[in-house]
Design an enzyme around this catalytic site. Structure first.
Site: not given
Ligand SMILES: [Zn+2]
Length: 254
Positions: A195, A202, A231, A234, A236-237, A239
């Site tokens: 990022h 994301d 994972y 992760h 809730d989104h 990546h």
């Molecule tokens: Zn991310």
């Protein structure tokens, strides 16, 4: 002796009709080989196919990278090799074009239709990918520049556009993309997060038309790094990262 002028007239007629044919061909070539540019972003000036090299190949690769073969690293290197042919063919097929792997007027016209004046794909904007803490473009960590960050984010947005289309043109929401140094300090982020360089994005569903796992599955063809439900951290989104090795992990999805 009278045959020479007759021959001359016949030749003149033949040449005349050839010129008419040639003129018609030129009109046809002009009208198909150089499609009018649709916006202020970029216009391709020639048909591109395997073996071609140059900045126009790079511009094409940025826009079709999301259609590469799943589980491979797609290089944006200005060299139109077999991987670019495959990505172009997949792009053409996905948008209902003749899938020959050659980027010609129809392919470019579709790309013009998919991009805004600022070269971002039509369904994503700079405002969605700028600094997640403060907005705008505060300075990145040392070793990179805002220009490089934005070049990376441009690639990420085009890959996300491919995911969006693959899912059936459903809305997707970006929850985090660029993270400046100040932002990273504030959130205590990892010192090597993609990022920080604009190499990650994301995504979450933008409506009930898609699911977290649906996005994760559809992303495998578009990003080398895909982390989702299953994972750690992760759930809730999704990546998505652009990096030099393949790592897809979302054990609740695939
Ligand atoms: Zn991310």
């Amino acid at each position: 002796m009278h045959q020479i002028p007759r021959l001359g007239r016949r030749l003149g007629t033949v040449i005349g009709s050839l010129l008419v044919t040639l003129a018609a061909s030129l009109v046809a070539i002009t009208s198909t080989a150089a499609p009018a540019h649709a916006d202020a972003c970029y216009t391709w000036g020639r048909t591109l196919q395997q073996g071609a090299t140059g900045a126009d190949v790079t511009q094409l690769q940025i826009r079709v990278a999301g259609w590469a073969t799943s589980g491979t690293i797609f290089s944006i290197d200005g060299s139109y090799g077999p991987a670019t042919t495959t990505a172009v063919r997949n792009f053409q097929s996905a948008y209902g074009l003749g899938a020959d792997g050659v980027a010609g007027p129809n392919t470019f016209s579709k790309l013009y239709a998919l991009q805004d004046d600022d070269c971002t794909p039509i369904h994503f904007t700079w405002g969605e990918v700028d600094d997640v803490c403060f907005g705008g473009w505060p300075a990145p960590v040392s070793g990179t520049s805002v220009a490089q960050v934005k070049a990376n984010l441009m690639q990420a947005m085009w890959r996300a556009e491919a995911i969006r289309h693959r899912l059936g043109d459903v809305p997707l929401r970006v929850t985090s993309a660029y993270r400046s140094k100040a932002c990273n300090d504030r959130v205590g982020g990892a010192s090597n997060s993609n990022h920080l360089y604009g190499r990650a994005m994301d995504l979450v569903p933008g409506s009930s038309a898609s699911t977290m796992c649906g996005i994760a599955r559809a992303s495998r063809q578009s990003f080398a790094q895909v982390l989702g439900p299953g994972y750690p951290d992760h759930s809730d989104h999704i990546h998505l990262g652009i990096q030099s090795s393949v790592f897809h992990s979302a054990s609740q999805c695939f």
